[in-house]
Write a protein that holds these residues in place. Structure first.
Motif, mmCIF file in Angstrom:
data_model
loop_
_atom_site.group_PDB
_atom_site.id
_atom_site.type_symbol
_atom_site.label_atom_id
_atom_site.label_comp_id
_atom_site.label_asym_id
_atom_site.label_seq_id
_atom_site.Cartn_x
_atom_site.Cartn_y
_atom_site.Cartn_z
ATOM 1 N N PRO A 92 -4.177 3.399 5.354
ATOM 2 C CA PRO A 92 -5.217 2.721 4.571
ATOM 3 C C PRO A 92 -6.282 2.093 5.474
ATOM 4 O O PRO A 92 -5.975 1.538 6.532
ATOM 5 C CB PRO A 92 -4.442 1.650 3.799
ATOM 6 C CG PRO A 92 -3.058 2.212 3.691
ATOM 7 C CD PRO A 92 -2.833 2.944 4.983
ATOM 8 N N LYS A 93 -7.544 2.202 5.033
ATOM 9 C CA LYS A 93 -8.678 1.749 5.828
ATOM 10 C C LYS A 93 -8.580 0.286 6.218
ATOM 11 O O LYS A 93 -8.925 -0.083 7.338
ATOM 12 C CB LYS A 93 -9.986 2.003 5.072
ATOM 13 C CG LYS A 93 -11.226 1.648 5.905
ATOM 14 C CD LYS A 93 -12.492 1.973 5.168
ATOM 15 C CE LYS A 93 -13.756 1.658 5.926
ATOM 16 N NZ LYS A 93 -13.727 0.741 7.019
ATOM 17 N N ASP A 94 -8.104 -0.566 5.318
ATOM 18 C CA ASP A 94 -8.031 -1.990 5.673
ATOM 19 C C ASP A 94 -7.056 -2.235 6.827
ATOM 20 O O ASP A 94 -7.286 -3.107 7.668
ATOM 21 C CB ASP A 94 -7.703 -2.876 4.471
ATOM 22 C CG ASP A 94 -6.418 -2.507 3.761
ATOM 23 O OD1 ASP A 94 -5.987 -1.343 3.839
ATOM 24 O OD2 ASP A 94 -5.842 -3.404 3.105
ATOM 25 N N MET B 57 0.844 -1.173 0.000
ATOM 26 C CA MET B 57 0.000 0.000 0.000
ATOM 27 C C MET B 57 0.891 1.238 0.000
ATOM 28 O O MET B 57 1.863 1.301 0.740
ATOM 29 C CB MET B 57 -0.891 0.008 1.226
ATOM 30 C CG MET B 57 -1.975 -1.040 1.183
ATOM 31 S SD MET B 57 -2.788 -1.173 2.770
ATOM 32 C CE MET B 57 -2.263 -2.819 3.200
ATOM 33 N N THR C 192 -2.233 9.291 5.349
ATOM 34 C CA THR C 192 -3.464 8.559 5.623
ATOM 35 C C THR C 192 -3.109 7.087 5.743
ATOM 36 O O THR C 192 -2.453 6.520 4.864
ATOM 37 C CB THR C 192 -4.487 8.762 4.492
ATOM 38 O OG1 THR C 192 -4.800 10.149 4.413
ATOM 39 C CG2 THR C 192 -5.751 7.965 4.734
ATOM 40 N N SER D 108 1.016 5.353 0.562
ATOM 41 C CA SER D 108 0.369 6.559 1.059
ATOM 42 C C SER D 108 1.228 7.741 0.661
ATOM 43 O O SER D 108 2.432 7.613 0.475
ATOM 44 C CB SER D 108 0.218 6.525 2.583
ATOM 45 O OG SER D 108 -0.741 5.570 2.962
#
Length: 86
Positions: free
Chosen positions: A14-16, A1, A12, A3
């Protein structure tokens, strides 16, 4: 991921990852560098008084174990064996 570093050095997560770690707004995160890697670790902050009381309780328990007044068990089977003796 991936950012992106934003204005005021904000990123940020990551939401997961937020969901996987059970993070919520307002949670504390320790950020440190190790060997060129930025590490972010969730932490819990406790009042100093609570930690002092906990240290005292641990020391009392340690002394009771050392004196034989309190028994420590290596596993749950040992607990049940001790209970069956009584």
């Amino acid at each position: 991921m991936i950012s992106e570093l934003r204005a005021k050095s904000q990123i940020t997560i990551p939401k997961d990852l937020v969901d996987k770690l059970g993070l919520s707004e307002g949670d504390k995160l320790e950020i440190y560098e190790k060997d060129g890697i930025i590490c972010i670790m969730p932490v819990v902050v406790y009042p100093k008084k609570y930690l002092d009381e906990l240290r005292e309780e641990i020391e009392i328990t340690r002394l009771k174990v050392a004196s034989g007044e309190l028994h420590m068990f290596d596993n749950i089977d040992a607990v049940f064996e001790k209970l069956e003796e009584n």
